[in-house]
Design an enzyme around this catalytic site. Structure first.
Site, mmCIF file in Angstrom:
data_model
loop_
_atom_site.group_PDB
_atom_site.id
_atom_site.type_symbol
_atom_site.label_atom_id
_atom_site.label_comp_id
_atom_site.label_asym_id
_atom_site.label_seq_id
_atom_site.Cartn_x
_atom_site.Cartn_y
_atom_site.Cartn_z
ATOM 1 N N GLU A 3 -8.270 20.819 -25.743
ATOM 2 C CA GLU A 3 -7.719 19.897 -24.753
ATOM 3 C C GLU A 3 -8.171 18.495 -25.158
ATOM 4 O O GLU A 3 -9.329 18.140 -24.979
ATOM 5 C CB GLU A 3 -8.216 20.232 -23.352
ATOM 6 N N THR A 7 -6.875 14.413 -19.220
ATOM 7 C CA THR A 7 -7.026 13.106 -18.583
ATOM 8 C C THR A 7 -5.697 12.345 -18.586
ATOM 9 O O THR A 7 -5.649 11.140 -18.837
ATOM 10 C CB THR A 7 -8.133 12.257 -19.264
ATOM 11 N N ARG A 49 -8.654 9.702 -23.236
ATOM 12 C CA ARG A 49 -9.681 8.699 -22.959
ATOM 13 C C ARG A 49 -9.820 7.711 -24.117
ATOM 14 O O ARG A 49 -10.549 6.730 -24.006
ATOM 15 C CB ARG A 49 -11.030 9.378 -22.701
ATOM 16 N N LYS A 97 -6.644 22.657 -12.121
ATOM 17 C CA LYS A 97 -7.939 22.312 -12.698
ATOM 18 C C LYS A 97 -8.888 22.003 -11.539
ATOM 19 O O LYS A 97 -8.544 21.217 -10.655
ATOM 20 C CB LYS A 97 -7.798 21.096 -13.606
#
Length: 224
Positions: free
Chosen positions: A52, A79, A56, A139
């Site tokens: 994953e 993210t 960022r 999640k």
């Protein structure tokens, strides 16, 4: 389109089924896309061909593309905060998209692309909002500061059809608490792919950590 309709190329197996089979999801932060291929080799060599890649850093999309081009790694984008980032992730070849919270725009764009969406949800209200968007696996983030495994077990009671992918504050010391729950599809974590080791190119160390994580998850697998 529901999340279970997103299938892995060439196999017909759903992405969620593949994540659940591996039980672990390495959460990766890559500062430079040139490190992606070596990381992919370390993941595959350690027995966990999943990554994953978080958005960022500016290298995320290119790193996803490199990993996807290998052909032996199930690649997700993490993210993801906006619909534009969904577009970028899918264009790069992401098999699934993870966001820290539940965003209608993100989930709906994932559905438009036909990729699995794993939005973040840690309260009953957030889980119910995800269900209203056609999502049945969420999640649970940040797991460690949101009640941990006990909170997930409590949410699973009223939401019997929901599965969780807890991430945040999880490591070898408490992995068993999460994998013991039938409602947990897989557990995300970065302890087996430390950013500093990846950046330093110490792929042997990463491979060893990955192999240790796989061995631990295997030992924790319930008896048939």
């Amino acid at each position: 389109m529901t999340e279970t309709a997103a299938t892995a190329p060439h196999t017909g197996t759903t992405v969620l089924e593949r994540l659940a089979a591996h039980r672990l999801v390495p959460v990766v932060v890559l500062d430079d896309a040139k490190d992606a291929d070596g990381l992919g080799a370390a993941l595959v060599g350690g027995g966990l061909p999943v990554a994953e890649v978080t958005f960022r850093t500016a290298a995320a999309a290119d790193a996803i593309r490199v990993l996807r081009d290998r052909g032996d790694v199930l690649v997700g984008a993490g993210t993801v905060l906006t619909a534009d980032q969904v577009d970028a992730a899918v264009a790069a070849g992401a098999d699934y998209v993870v966001s820290p919270g539940t965003s209608r725009a993100v989930v709906e764009r994932c559905h438009e692309h036909g990729v699995l969406a794993l939005p973040g949800a840690v309260t009953a209200t957030e889980v119910q909002a995800a269900l209203e968007l056609g999502v049945t696996t969420v999640k649970f983030f940040p797991a460690g500061t949101s009640g941990g495994a006990k909170a997930i077990a409590a949410l699973a009671a009223p939401f019997g059809g929901v599965r969780f992918v807890p991430t945040g504050g999880i490591g070898p010391a408490n992995l068993d608490e999460y994998l013991a729950l039938a409602c947990v599809a897989a557990v995300g974590g970065s302890w087996m792919v430390p950013r500093d080791l990846v950046r330093a190119g110490d792929l042997a160390a990463v491979r060893g950590l990955v192999a240790d994580a796989v061995a631990l998850a295997t030992d924790l697998r319930p008896a048939a």
